[in-house]
Motif scaffolding. Structure first.
Motif, PDB file in Angstrom:
ATOM      1  N   THR A  25     -59.289  20.561 -99.847  1.00  0.00           N
ATOM      2  CA  THR A  25     -58.443  19.894-100.825  1.00  0.00           C
ATOM      3  C   THR A  25     -59.279  19.668-102.076  1.00  0.00           C
ATOM      4  O   THR A  25     -60.486  19.950-102.078  1.00  0.00           O
ATOM      5  CB  THR A  25     -57.896  18.563-100.278  1.00  0.00           C
TER       6      THR A  25
ATOM      7  N   ILE B 165     -50.903  26.291-106.398  1.00  0.00           N
ATOM      8  CA  ILE B 165     -50.614  25.199-105.470  1.00  0.00           C
ATOM      9  C   ILE B 165     -51.139  23.876-106.028  1.00  0.00           C
ATOM     10  O   ILE B 165     -50.853  22.821-105.473  1.00  0.00           O
ATOM     11  CB  ILE B 165     -51.177  25.466-104.056  1.00  0.00           C
TER      12      ILE B 165
ATOM     13  N   THR C  45     -48.968  16.893 -96.603  1.00  0.00           N
ATOM     14  CA  THR C  45     -49.054  15.869 -97.640  1.00  0.00           C
ATOM     15  C   THR C  45     -50.011  14.760 -97.212  1.00  0.00           C
ATOM     16  O   THR C  45     -50.277  14.566 -96.011  1.00  0.00           O
ATOM     17  CB  THR C  45     -47.686  15.235 -97.921  1.00  0.00           C
TER      18      THR C  45
ATOM     19  N   GLU D 145     -41.313  27.751 -99.131  1.00  0.00           N
ATOM     20  CA  GLU D 145     -41.919  27.000 -98.048  1.00  0.00           C
ATOM     21  C   GLU D 145     -41.075  27.083 -96.788  1.00  0.00           C
ATOM     22  O   GLU D 145     -39.852  27.112 -96.835  1.00  0.00           O
ATOM     23  CB  GLU D 145     -42.107  25.533 -98.447  1.00  0.00           C
TER      24      GLU D 145
ATOM     25  N   THR E  40     -46.443  27.717 -97.090  1.00  0.00           N
ATOM     26  CA  THR E  40     -46.042  28.157 -98.426  1.00  0.00           C
ATOM     27  C   THR E  40     -46.413  29.630 -98.587  1.00  0.00           C
ATOM     28  O   THR E  40     -47.559  30.008 -98.342  1.00  0.00           O
ATOM     29  CB  THR E  40     -46.739  27.331 -99.518  1.00  0.00           C
TER      30      THR E  40
ATOM     31  N   CYS F 219     -53.481  15.629-106.849  1.00  0.00           N
ATOM     32  CA  CYS F 219     -53.500  16.385-105.600  1.00  0.00           C
ATOM     33  C   CYS F 219     -53.166  15.440-104.443  1.00  0.00           C
ATOM     34  O   CYS F 219     -53.897  14.482-104.197  1.00  0.00           O
ATOM     35  CB  CYS F 219     -54.868  17.019-105.368  1.00  0.00           C
TER      36      CYS F 219
ATOM     37  N   GLN G  73     -52.251  16.779-101.238  1.00  0.00           N
ATOM     38  CA  GLN G  73     -52.105  17.653-100.074  1.00  0.00           C
ATOM     39  C   GLN G  73     -53.441  18.226 -99.632  1.00  0.00           C
ATOM     40  O   GLN G  73     -54.358  18.391-100.439  1.00  0.00           O
ATOM     41  CB  GLN G  73     -51.166  18.819-100.402  1.00  0.00           C
ATOM     42  N   TYR G  74     -53.531  18.526 -98.347  1.00  0.00           N
ATOM     43  CA  TYR G  74     -54.608  19.336 -97.790  1.00  0.00           C
ATOM     44  C   TYR G  74     -54.067  20.754 -97.646  1.00  0.00           C
ATOM     45  O   TYR G  74     -52.877  20.947 -97.380  1.00  0.00           O
ATOM     46  CB  TYR G  74     -55.044  18.804 -96.417  1.00  0.00           C
ATOM     47  N   PHE G  75     -54.945  21.752 -97.797  1.00  0.00           N
ATOM     48  CA  PHE G  75     -54.541  23.154 -97.764  1.00  0.00           C
ATOM     49  C   PHE G  75     -55.271  23.893 -96.641  1.00  0.00           C
ATOM     50  O   PHE G  75     -56.462  23.698 -96.428  1.00  0.00           O
ATOM     51  CB  PHE G  75     -54.851  23.819 -99.102  1.00  0.00           C
TER      52      PHE G  75
ATOM     53  N   TYR H  16     -50.840  27.019 -95.560  1.00  0.00           N
ATOM     54  CA  TYR H  16     -50.195  25.855 -94.973  1.00  0.00           C
ATOM     55  C   TYR H  16     -50.641  24.603 -95.717  1.00  0.00           C
ATOM     56  O   TYR H  16     -51.770  24.522 -96.203  1.00  0.00           O
ATOM     57  CB  TYR H  16     -50.558  25.728 -93.486  1.00  0.00           C
ATOM     58  N   ARG H  17     -49.735  23.605 -95.766  1.00  0.00           N
ATOM     59  CA  ARG H  17     -50.046  22.359 -96.453  1.00  0.00           C
ATOM     60  C   ARG H  17     -49.620  21.165 -95.603  1.00  0.00           C
ATOM     61  O   ARG H  17     -48.726  21.272 -94.766  1.00  0.00           O
ATOM     62  CB  ARG H  17     -49.296  22.260 -97.773  1.00  0.00           C
TER      63      ARG H  17
END
Length: 198
Positions: free
Chosen positions: A89, A48, A116, A4, A40, A55, A57-59, A113-114
């Motif tokens: 997500t 992921i 939280t 990351e 990441t 879960c 996180q948003y991706f 990219y992530r």
């Protein structure tokens, strides 16, 4: 092996365009969103999110692709393929902080990219553009899910295949076993559907 890094000011092309479209933000607001993300770097086969984990996180997919799928009775079922520019997500797990129903695995070398949930909630409080992005992401995901449900209930395999062929760029890029799983047919049935002339 994934690693990351924080967001850099490099051009993010398709992803940046999608963030701007969904957020309706100014260039400054879009940069504020990008600055909140962590990159990441994924190899093929990296996860992921794993089914059963929470879960938080948003991706944001910058490049490459990831597969959302679940295991049941020793078989995996493809739910979605997340490709360049997509933002998503595992919504049920993310909102309710319950075990995820799906795993998310990189299908190739990818940059994702992530952000939280904690950081996302903080940003949403101060950024109208980011709040808009989250709302529209959920709205579009719900609309897409509704189309998929209707298709599964009313379309035959050929119609479901033709819809994917028209709407997605999956067919030339990804293994047929994932496409067949997504539309709910066997791989041999999908091969027969593809071989038919219109």
């Amino acid at each position: 092996m994934s690693n990351e890094t924080t967001h850099s000011k490099s051009t993010l092309s398709k992803l940046k365009t999608e963030i701007k479209r969904l957020s309706n933000g100014t260039d400054t607001e879009v940069e504020e969103i990008l600055d909140a993300l962590t990159l990441t770097v994924l190899d093929k086969g990296d996860f992921i999110l794993k089914q059963g984990h929470i879960c938080n996180q948003y991706f944001f997919v910058e490049s490459g692709s990831v597969r959302l799928y679940y295991w049941k009775n020793d078989k995996d079922y493809t739910v979605w393929l997340g490709t360049e520019g997509q933002i998503f997500t595992e919504l049920d797990s993310y909102l309710n902080q319950t075990p995820a129903l799906v795993s998310i695995e990189s299908m190739e070398a990818s940059l994702v990219y992530r952000i939280t949930k904690e950081k996302s909630d903080e940003l949403a409080k101060k950024s109208v553009a980011y709040n808009t992005l989250l709302r529209r992401t959920v709205e579009e995901a719900f609309a897409n899910m509704s189309r998929n449900i209707i298709s599964f209930q009313s379309d035959d395999a050929t119609e479901r295949y033709r819809r994917i062929e028209k709407e997605k760029n999956w067919l030339s890029k990804y293994p047929l076993k994932y496409i067949s799983s997504f539309i709910g047919v066997t791989q041999s049935s999908l091969s027969r559907v593809r071989a038919r002339k219109d």
